[in-house]
Design a protein around this motif. Structure first.
Motif, PDB file in Angstrom:
ATOM      1  N   SER A  20       1.024  -1.189  -0.056  1.00 41.16           N
ATOM      2  CA  SER A  20       0.189   0.032  -0.249  1.00 41.16           C
ATOM      3  C   SER A  20       0.790   1.298   0.004  1.00 41.16           C
ATOM      4  CB  SER A  20      -0.898   0.064   1.082  1.00 41.16           C
ATOM      5  OG  SER A  20      -1.890  -0.956   1.088  1.00 41.16           O
ATOM      6  N   GLU A  21       2.009   1.208   0.815  1.00 39.77           N
ATOM      7  CA  GLU A  21       2.952   2.399   0.734  1.00 39.77           C
ATOM      8  C   GLU A  21       3.349   2.551  -0.514  1.00 39.77           C
ATOM      9  OE1 GLU A  21       6.225   2.704   3.507  1.00 39.77           O
ATOM     10  OE2 GLU A  21       5.672   0.583   4.100  1.00 39.77           O
ATOM     11  N   ALA A  22       3.907   1.549  -1.492  1.00 41.24           N
ATOM     12  CA  ALA A  22       4.185   1.813  -2.763  1.00 41.24           C
ATOM     13  C   ALA A  22       2.983   1.964  -3.675  1.00 41.24           C
ATOM     14  CB  ALA A  22       4.974   0.537  -3.078  1.00 41.24           C
ATOM     15  N   PHE A  23       1.926   1.625  -3.536  1.00 41.49           N
ATOM     16  CA  PHE A  23       0.750   1.976  -4.274  1.00 41.49           C
ATOM     17  C   PHE A  23       0.804   3.497  -4.332  1.00 41.49           C
ATOM     18  CE2 PHE A  23      -3.691   2.803  -4.552  1.00 41.49           C
ATOM     19  CZ  PHE A  23      -3.877   2.389  -5.774  1.00 41.49           C
ATOM     20  N   PHE A  24       0.587   4.139  -3.244  1.00 38.04           N
ATOM     21  CA  PHE A  24       0.451   5.352  -2.814  1.00 38.04           C
ATOM     22  C   PHE A  24       1.627   6.436  -3.472  1.00 38.04           C
ATOM     23  CE2 PHE A  24      -2.977   3.815  -0.284  1.00 38.04           C
ATOM     24  CZ  PHE A  24      -3.949   4.572  -1.014  1.00 38.04           C
ATOM     25  N   VAL A  25       2.967   5.878  -3.156  1.00 39.38           N
ATOM     26  CA  VAL A  25       4.093   6.620  -3.285  1.00 39.38           C
ATOM     27  C   VAL A  25       4.945   6.363  -4.729  1.00 39.38           C
ATOM     28  CG1 VAL A  25       6.209   7.332  -2.217  1.00 39.38           C
ATOM     29  CG2 VAL A  25       4.300   6.611  -0.681  1.00 39.38           C
ATOM     30  N   GLN A  26       5.098   5.173  -4.860  1.00 39.26           N
ATOM     31  CA  GLN A  26       5.995   4.754  -6.212  1.00 39.26           C
ATOM     32  C   GLN A  26       5.470   3.490  -6.691  1.00 39.26           C
ATOM     33  OE1 GLN A  26      10.037   4.788  -5.616  1.00 39.26           O
ATOM     34  NE2 GLN A  26      10.231   7.200  -6.110  1.00 39.26           N
ATOM     35  N   PRO A  27       4.333   3.440  -7.280  1.00 41.75           N
ATOM     36  CA  PRO A  27       3.501   2.149  -7.770  1.00 41.75           C
ATOM     37  C   PRO A  27       4.246   1.425  -9.059  1.00 41.75           C
ATOM     38  CG  PRO A  27       2.348   3.925  -8.415  1.00 41.75           C
ATOM     39  CD  PRO A  27       3.342   4.696  -7.648  1.00 41.75           C
ATOM     40  N   ALA A  28       4.949   2.183  -9.834  1.00 43.31           N
ATOM     41  CA  ALA A  28       5.468   1.734 -11.062  1.00 43.31           C
ATOM     42  C   ALA A  28       6.382   0.237 -10.981  1.00 43.31           C
ATOM     43  CB  ALA A  28       6.265   2.641 -11.685  1.00 43.31           C
ATOM     44  N   GLN A  41      -1.612  -7.695 -10.785  1.00 41.34           N
ATOM     45  CA  GLN A  41      -3.004  -8.158  -9.937  1.00 41.34           C
ATOM     46  C   GLN A  41      -3.006  -7.433  -8.625  1.00 41.34           C
ATOM     47  OE1 GLN A  41      -4.840 -12.007 -10.921  1.00 41.34           O
ATOM     48  NE2 GLN A  41      -2.655 -12.380 -11.502  1.00 41.34           N
ATOM     49  N   VAL A  42      -1.903  -7.486  -7.950  1.00 42.07           N
ATOM     50  CA  VAL A  42      -2.025  -6.604  -6.707  1.00 42.07           C
ATOM     51  C   VAL A  42      -2.311  -5.463  -6.882  1.00 42.07           C
ATOM     52  CG1 VAL A  42      -0.805  -5.814  -4.706  1.00 42.07           C
ATOM     53  CG2 VAL A  42      -0.527  -8.296  -5.461  1.00 42.07           C
ATOM     54  N   VAL A  43      -1.768  -4.589  -7.654  1.00 38.65           N
ATOM     55  CA  VAL A  43      -2.189  -3.106  -7.902  1.00 38.65           C
ATOM     56  C   VAL A  43      -3.482  -3.080  -8.327  1.00 38.65           C
ATOM     57  CG1 VAL A  43      -1.625  -1.158  -9.201  1.00 38.65           C
ATOM     58  CG2 VAL A  43       0.238  -2.623  -8.073  1.00 38.65           C
ATOM     59  N   GLU A  44      -4.030  -3.891  -9.171  1.00 34.11           N
ATOM     60  CA  GLU A  44      -5.571  -3.878  -9.615  1.00 34.11           C
ATOM     61  C   GLU A  44      -6.440  -3.992  -8.507  1.00 34.11           C
ATOM     62  OE1 GLU A  44      -8.635  -6.781 -12.188  1.00 34.11           O
ATOM     63  OE2 GLU A  44      -6.401  -6.818 -12.379  1.00 34.11           O
ATOM     64  N   LEU A  45      -6.158  -4.836  -7.599  1.00 35.41           N
ATOM     65  CA  LEU A  45      -6.809  -5.017  -6.537  1.00 35.41           C
ATOM     66  C   LEU A  45      -6.750  -3.898  -5.328  1.00 35.41           C
ATOM     67  CD1 LEU A  45      -6.412  -8.719  -5.702  1.00 35.41           C
ATOM     68  CD2 LEU A  45      -8.766  -7.758  -6.556  1.00 35.41           C
ATOM     69  N   LEU A  46      -5.803  -3.233  -5.331  1.00 34.91           N
ATOM     70  CA  LEU A  46      -5.430  -1.957  -4.456  1.00 34.91           C
ATOM     71  C   LEU A  46      -6.331  -1.099  -5.145  1.00 34.91           C
ATOM     72  CD1 LEU A  46      -1.542  -2.396  -3.444  1.00 34.91           C
ATOM     73  CD2 LEU A  46      -3.658  -2.751  -2.062  1.00 34.91           C
ATOM     74  N   GLU A  47      -6.488  -0.786  -6.596  1.00 37.80           N
ATOM     75  CA  GLU A  47      -7.169   0.126  -6.881  1.00 37.80           C
ATOM     76  C   GLU A  47      -8.741  -0.017  -6.670  1.00 37.80           C
ATOM     77  OE1 GLU A  47      -4.372   1.391 -10.593  1.00 37.80           O
ATOM     78  OE2 GLU A  47      -6.015  -0.244 -10.980  1.00 37.80           O
ATOM     79  N   GLN A  48      -9.043  -1.094  -6.730  1.00 39.25           N
ATOM     80  CA  GLN A  48     -10.565  -1.471  -6.218  1.00 39.25           C
ATOM     81  C   GLN A  48     -10.812  -1.321  -4.729  1.00 39.25           C
ATOM     82  OE1 GLN A  48     -11.707  -5.247  -7.753  1.00 39.25           O
ATOM     83  NE2 GLN A  48     -10.431  -5.125  -9.481  1.00 39.25           N
ATOM     84  N   TYR A  49      -9.714  -1.671  -4.145  1.00 35.62           N
ATOM     85  CA  TYR A  49     -10.063  -1.360  -2.487  1.00 35.62           C
ATOM     86  C   TYR A  49      -9.954   0.180  -2.244  1.00 35.62           C
ATOM     87  CZ  TYR A  49     -10.182  -1.885   2.242  1.00 35.62           C
ATOM     88  OH  TYR A  49     -10.676  -2.003   3.470  1.00 35.62           O
ATOM     89  N   TYR A  50      -9.088   0.971  -2.666  1.00 36.10           N
ATOM     90  CA  TYR A  50      -8.746   2.229  -2.043  1.00 36.10           C
ATOM     91  C   TYR A  50      -9.780   3.203  -3.061  1.00 36.10           C
ATOM     92  CZ  TYR A  50      -5.174   0.737   0.782  1.00 36.10           C
ATOM     93  OH  TYR A  50      -4.304   0.097   1.718  1.00 36.10           O
ATOM     94  N   LEU A  51     -10.340   2.569  -4.300  1.00 36.80           N
ATOM     95  CA  LEU A  51     -10.877   3.530  -5.351  1.00 36.80           C
ATOM     96  C   LEU A  51     -10.211   4.487  -5.741  1.00 36.80           C
ATOM     97  CD1 LEU A  51     -14.574   3.284  -3.861  1.00 36.80           C
ATOM     98  CD2 LEU A  51     -13.504   1.829  -5.365  1.00 36.80           C
ATOM     99  N   GLN A  52      -8.926   4.349  -6.117  1.00 42.44           N
ATOM    100  CA  GLN A  52      -7.934   5.286  -6.542  1.00 42.44           C
ATOM    101  C   GLN A  52      -6.965   4.361  -7.613  1.00 42.44           C
ATOM    102  OE1 GLN A  52      -6.050   8.000  -3.693  1.00 42.44           O
ATOM    103  NE2 GLN A  52      -7.206   7.164  -2.049  1.00 42.44           N
TER     104      GLN A  52
END
Length: 279
Positions: free
Chosen positions: A246-254, A262-273
């Motif tokens: 989640s840290e990486a998702f919000f700060v440096q997700p590349a 698929q982890v990033v896809e699910l985090l997008e669905q969870y955080y709606l961002q």
């Protein structure tokens, strides 16, 4: 009774424009947000500050600027969700630097082991507080390396809403009907196991006599860790994997998206961002 109704309708105090602008400039993790997102974040931050005390410990004085930075980062994961995810929180405690925590563990033989260790942050379960080292939180602002202590600890608090931090946060009917819990478990478990293998392979390249107090060894560790999609601490357990991802998702997700799409896809669905993916 009318007085009580008026008190409960009272709007949270507004953050002065200058103070808000300075806070935004100091936190690279917020730079990706559009104007509408920033306005919602400010309103949410104002509510957070009205509902949750942020206090100092160990002789540390929490200024308005520090409280604002912490609250804004805490609100980023719930920007499109709800502050109710932090309802089970006594408050936020801030130390000037790393603080000492006593740990205990029972081994397979039933023997209790106790030790003390310095920590940069901790999220306490069952209505407990979030505890932060300001020195470490500030370092994350100054070095944009994909780490964010504040986001990390507040994600743990979100995770605890499902009955203890385990890497599977609560799925809210209002926001998460599109998430299949079985797929979440399958994707995160596979990614976690793969990441553990990557970290093990990295650690085999360290000196056989690796010493955390040796600056050259630490430099080698940092150099090798740059080849990972996120902080190696995520290999500790599934809860830490979720928090570090989640840290990486919000700060440096590349890098995270390249390794675990698929982890990033699910985090997008969870955080709606949406994550900032590499083109």
């Amino acid at each position: 009774m009318e007085l009580i109704r008026r008190l409960f309708r009272r709007a949270p105090p507004r953050i002065p424009g200058r103070l808000w602008a300075e806070a935004l400039d100091s936190m690279p993790c917020l730079a990706r947000l559009q104007d509408g997102d920033l306005r919602r974040l400010q309103a949410l931050t104002e509510r957070f500050l009205a509902e949750h005390a942020i206090s100092g410990a160990g002789g540390f004085a929490v200024t308005d600027e520090i409280a604002l930075r912490i609250a804004a980062q805490a609100c980023l994961p719930v920007l499109n969700l709800t502050l109710d995810l932090y309802r089970d929180m006594a408050g936020v405690i801030v130390y000037p630097s790393a603080f000492i925590v006593r740990h205990s563990e029972v081994d397979e033989a039933g023997v209790v082991h106790e030790w003390e260790a310095p920590m940069a942050g901790e999220a306490l379960d069952a209505g407990g507080a979030v505890v932060l080292s300001w020195e470490d939180a500030l370092e994350d602002h100054e070095w944009d390396d994909g780490s964010n202590l504040v986001i990390h600890e507040f994600v743990h608090k979100i995770d605890m809403g499902s009955g203890g931090a385990n890497g599977c946060p609560p799925f809210l009917a209002e926001f998460h009907q599109g998430i299949d819990p079985a797929r979440w478990t399958r994707v995160f478990t596979a990614a976690y196991e793969d990441f553990r293998r990557r970290v093990d392979a990295m650690e085999r390249r360290l000196p056989a006599d690796f010493d955390e107090d040796d600056d050259e060894h630490l430099d080698r560790y940092a150099e090798l860790a740059q080849g990972l999609p996120m902080d190696p601490y995520g290999a500790e357990n599934p809860a830490e994997f979720f928090a570090v991802a989640s840290e990486a998702f919000f700060v440096q997700p590349a890098a995270l998206a390249a390794a675990y799409g698929q982890v990033v896809e699910l985090l997008e669905q969870y955080y709606l961002q949406k994550a900032l993916r590499a083109d």
